[in-house]
Design a protein around this motif. Sequence first.
Motif, PDB file in Angstrom:
ATOM      1  N   SER A 263      -4.937  -3.875  10.043  1.00  0.00           N
ATOM      2  CA  SER A 263      -3.914  -4.474   9.317  1.00  0.00           C
ATOM      3  C   SER A 263      -4.180  -5.745   8.843  1.00  0.00           C
ATOM      4  CB  SER A 263      -2.575  -4.358  10.243  1.00  0.00           C
ATOM      5  OG  SER A 263      -2.964  -5.154  11.441  1.00  0.00           O
TER       6      SER A 263
ATOM      7  N   CYS B 171      -1.961  -1.109   3.080  1.00  0.00           N
ATOM      8  CA  CYS B 171      -0.626  -0.823   2.789  1.00  0.00           C
ATOM      9  C   CYS B 171       0.013  -1.723   1.811  1.00  0.00           C
ATOM     10  CB  CYS B 171       0.283  -0.997   3.900  1.00  0.00           C
ATOM     11  SG  CYS B 171      -0.168   0.378   5.217  1.00  0.00           S
ATOM     12  N   CYS B 172      -0.756  -2.185   0.843  1.00  0.00           N
ATOM     13  CA  CYS B 172      -0.510  -2.831  -0.421  1.00  0.00           C
ATOM     14  C   CYS B 172      -0.484  -2.446  -1.817  1.00  0.00           C
ATOM     15  CB  CYS B 172      -1.305  -4.249  -0.368  1.00  0.00           C
ATOM     16  SG  CYS B 172      -1.156  -5.335   0.676  1.00  0.00           S
TER      17      CYS B 172
ATOM     18  N   GLU C 155      -3.969   2.733   4.718  1.00  0.00           N
ATOM     19  CA  GLU C 155      -3.651   1.796   5.884  1.00  0.00           C
ATOM     20  C   GLU C 155      -5.070   1.220   6.274  1.00  0.00           C
ATOM     21  OE1 GLU C 155      -1.216   4.073   9.031  1.00  0.00           O
ATOM     22  OE2 GLU C 155      -1.958   5.609   7.472  1.00  0.00           O
TER      23      GLU C 155
ATOM     24  N   GLN D 290       2.344  -6.726   0.123  1.00  0.00           N
ATOM     25  CA  GLN D 290       2.213  -5.812   1.306  1.00  0.00           C
ATOM     26  C   GLN D 290       3.609  -5.168   1.563  1.00  0.00           C
ATOM     27  OE1 GLN D 290       0.724  -7.469   4.917  1.00  0.00           O
ATOM     28  NE2 GLN D 290      -0.668  -5.668   5.052  1.00  0.00           N
TER      29      GLN D 290
ATOM     30  N   SER E  31       6.266  -3.697   4.076  1.00  0.00           N
ATOM     31  CA  SER E  31       6.462  -3.709   5.660  1.00  0.00           C
ATOM     32  C   SER E  31       7.411  -2.315   5.680  1.00  0.00           C
ATOM     33  CB  SER E  31       7.573  -4.937   5.586  1.00  0.00           C
ATOM     34  OG  SER E  31       8.746  -4.874   5.007  1.00  0.00           O
ATOM     35  N   LYS E  32       7.313  -2.129   7.240  1.00  0.00           N
ATOM     36  CA  LYS E  32       7.812  -1.221   7.641  1.00  0.00           C
ATOM     37  C   LYS E  32       9.409  -0.880   7.415  1.00  0.00           C
ATOM     38  CE  LYS E  32       9.117   0.722  12.246  1.00  0.00           C
ATOM     39  NZ  LYS E  32       8.998   0.565  13.551  1.00  0.00           N
ATOM     40  N   GLU E  33      10.119  -1.986   7.391  1.00  0.00           N
ATOM     41  CA  GLU E  33      11.453  -2.166   7.040  1.00  0.00           C
ATOM     42  C   GLU E  33      11.789  -1.747   5.716  1.00  0.00           C
ATOM     43  OE1 GLU E  33       9.653  -4.373   8.376  1.00  0.00           O
ATOM     44  OE2 GLU E  33      10.448  -4.485  10.361  1.00  0.00           O
ATOM     45  N   LYS E  34      10.924  -1.712   4.717  1.00  0.00           N
ATOM     46  CA  LYS E  34      11.195  -1.458   3.315  1.00  0.00           C
ATOM     47  C   LYS E  34      10.889   0.022   3.123  1.00  0.00           C
ATOM     48  CE  LYS E  34      10.714  -6.105   1.664  1.00  0.00           C
ATOM     49  NZ  LYS E  34       9.843  -6.949   0.644  1.00  0.00           N
TER      50      LYS E  34
ATOM     51  N   LYS F 291       3.688   0.995  11.431  1.00  0.00           N
ATOM     52  CA  LYS F 291       4.286   0.098  10.520  1.00  0.00           C
ATOM     53  C   LYS F 291       3.912   1.002   8.838  1.00  0.00           C
ATOM     54  CE  LYS F 291       2.905  -3.815   7.878  1.00  0.00           C
ATOM     55  NZ  LYS F 291       2.143  -5.258   7.935  1.00  0.00           N
ATOM     56  N   CYS F 292       2.935   1.937   8.987  1.00  0.00           N
ATOM     57  CA  CYS F 292       2.582   2.472   7.842  1.00  0.00           C
ATOM     58  C   CYS F 292       2.718   3.988   7.761  1.00  0.00           C
ATOM     59  CB  CYS F 292       0.908   2.286   7.464  1.00  0.00           C
ATOM     60  SG  CYS F 292       0.717   0.559   6.911  1.00  0.00           S
TER      61      CYS F 292
END
Length: 264
Positions: free
Chosen positions: A25, A36-37, A61, A89, A91-94, A124-125
């Motif tokens: 990560s 994850c970008c 990932e 990058q 994030s998980k929240e998005k 996360k991914c």
Amino acid sequence: MSLAMEPNPDPEHHLMIDHRMPQTSEIDPRRGRFPCCIVWTPLPVLSWLVPFIGHMGICREDGVILDFAGPNFVCVDNFTFGAVARYIQISKEKIDQDPIPKQVRKTEISHNPGTRTEASSITKCSICPQLAAYRSEEAYRQDEPSRDLSTWDDALRKGTQEFQHRSYNLFTCNCHSFVANNLNRLAFQSGGWNVVNLAVLIFLKGQWVNKASIVRSYLPFLVVFSLGVTIGGWTFITFLAFFTFLLVGWFLLGTYCFRNLILL
């Protein structure tokens, strides 16, 4: 560079490295790893005239970059136009991890008590397979009906396989189309991504890799602009403004007025 190949001889699979590779990560610009970008770099000539236009890719990932580089070709781990200059990058929240309607979710939970636990353990991914609507959603579900969860890399693999059968066109199906397609597949911020809002996102929110990236992105434009004004004066400025207006206008019209003109 050696890629771990799966036994399946289908050429669609040769662009994705085996999932058994160690995952990381950590962003490492020296190795070209951006997990994850969304990544961006300036284009030769075109970015010298319009510096906010460039080439874009999306990363797995493990940080390997995927970018739509030509007809039926998605480049892997070799960003087509040079090193990454900017990145975002995700994030998980998005990521919309539960876009399934509540009534459907209640039904699933009633039939499978373990569903809630599984959903809460998404990393996360990781994403949910019932993503925000995109053109190939039905086909996507049919491909792997037995899966309860789909990872980030699974979604990118589907996008890669789709664009391996797409013709490349700078004005109708380009690298931005590839990234937007994958972001909609991932339901990033509930989907709805296209070539215009994606370009705005990277221009306003993208992080520079280093100061050299800023110089590499804007110095050619400043040199060309200075020479153009010195030699051509207002004629050059008028040409540049007209060129920018046509280019931006095409993508605005193709995205918001003629929706089938620019493919995603």
